[in-house]
Design an enzyme around this catalytic site. Structure first.
Site, PDB file in Angstrom:
ATOM      1  N   ASP A 162      91.315 -59.290 -94.451  1.00 29.78           N
ATOM      2  CA  ASP A 162      91.449 -57.875 -94.797  1.00 29.78           C
ATOM      3  C   ASP A 162      92.889 -57.405 -94.634  1.00 29.78           C
ATOM      4  O   ASP A 162      93.382 -56.581 -95.419  1.00 29.78           O
ATOM      5  CB  ASP A 162      90.530 -57.031 -93.920  1.00 29.78           C
ATOM      6  CG  ASP A 162      89.065 -57.355 -94.139  1.00 29.78           C
ATOM      7  OD1 ASP A 162      88.704 -57.743 -95.261  1.00 29.78           O
ATOM      8  OD2 ASP A 162      88.282 -57.237 -93.176  1.00 29.78           O
TER       9      ASP A 162
ATOM     10  N   GLY B  96      90.997 -58.566 -81.960  1.00 28.70           N
ATOM     11  CA  GLY B  96      90.409 -57.497 -82.739  1.00 28.70           C
ATOM     12  C   GLY B  96      90.882 -57.499 -84.174  1.00 28.70           C
ATOM     13  O   GLY B  96      91.587 -58.405 -84.635  1.00 28.70           O
TER      14      GLY B  96
END
Length: 309
Positions: free
Chosen positions: A253, A288
């Protein structure tokens, strides 16, 4: 005028850092756990916005304790959230993520409110969407909504980037071929073609199979092996940026969001891929997803260290 519209998903990442996956019936202790903001659509929107693009998002959240934090986080990262709407009586999307000692991840998704993003939501945002220079779509929302967004973009002459993730054989490739960019990773390439993608030769063969259906630009992200851009008559490879990976969650992403930001700036695909490769590399150095994405200043500092090496 907006640079980019992301029509897609948001998720709450529930990240467990593990040594080994437990067997059936087994309980194991894991060394660490984090909650973060994620979802393919939101990740891509945040990456582009952190790098300075004007980004709007069309998405849905539930009415649970996660919803407010998700919207607030998008705003803090610079994303226009006027079309991120709450759905009553529905949970927000969540993504349990398991990251092993080698930084590889396994991800489950529960779509929740993302399943309620409908074609009518695109129509409600029509006046703002018409001003955008690029749409980014993924497959964590209903396929009819994806198709409606593609039809809308074609009517209003807005380029479309489709990230077919999570990959689905139900995807109508006639719609995919209307997009300007089709951007799977190697696993998604395998699922979509039914062909292996375990070597460069196999990746190119699978890619040509997709291109033969009428795709314009196929960009395949290959993790630590870089990326490849294929058209009907050319192949361009972009090398990876070597770093010590801690957590690869959201790296794809990061690549897509940063590619979009640089592509809308000047239309140079190879330049955008080169920057995107470096941006994704930066992201895997931290834990993360969105929290590991650098802003424009941090990224420029990182690029400067690469030119010094």
């Amino acid at each position: 005028m907006m640079d980019i519209a992301v029509i897609g998903s948001n998720m709450v990442d529930l990240i467990s850092y593990i040594t080994d996956m437990p067997k059936i019936g087994e309980t194991r202790e894991a060394p660490d756990f984090e909650i973060g903001c994620g979802g393919k659509g939101a990740n891509q929107a945040v990456a582009a916005a952190k790098l300075g693009a004007d980004v709007m998002m069309v998405s849905k959240v539930g009415d649970d304790l996660f919803a407010g934090n998700t919207v607030d986080n998008l705003r803090r990262c610079g994303v226009d959230t006027r079309y991120v709407e709450r759905i009553s009586g529905v949970s927000s999307g969540v993504a349990p993520i398991f990251v092993d000692r080698d930084s590889h991840n396994r991800i489950l998704i529960i779509k929740g409110a993302n399943n309620y993003l409908m074609p009518a939501d695109i129509d409600r945002a029509a006046e703002q969407l018409k001003t955008c220079r690029l749409f980014i779509l993924q497959l964590e929302i209903p396929l009819p909504t994806v198709y409606h967004a593609i039809d809308f973009a074609r009517r209003h002459h807005v380029p479309v980037m489709l990230n077919p993730a999570p990959a689905s054989r139900e995807l109508d490739m006639r719609y995919a071929c209307q997009c300007d960019f089709f951007m799977p990773n190697e696993t998604e390439l395998e699922i979509l073609t039914g062909m292996p993608a375990d070597s460069e030769e196999h990746i190119l063969q699978a890619g040509r199979t997709l291109l033969s259906q009428g795709l314009k630009n196929l960009i395949i992200t290959l993790g630590h092996r870089g990326s490849v851009w294929m058209t009907g008559d050319s192949v361009h490879r972009v090398a990876p940026v070597a770093v010590n990976a801690v957590d690869t969650s959201g790296a794809g992403d990061a690549f897509i969001g940063s590619f979009a930001r640089y592509y809308v700036a000047d239309g140079d695909v190879r330049r955008a891929m080169t920057y995107a490769s470096a941006y994704a590399a930066y992201s895997v150095r931290g834990k993360g997803t969105q929290r590991s994405y650098p802003d424009a200043s941090q990224f420029q500092d990182f690029l400067a260290t690469l030119t010094q090496e």
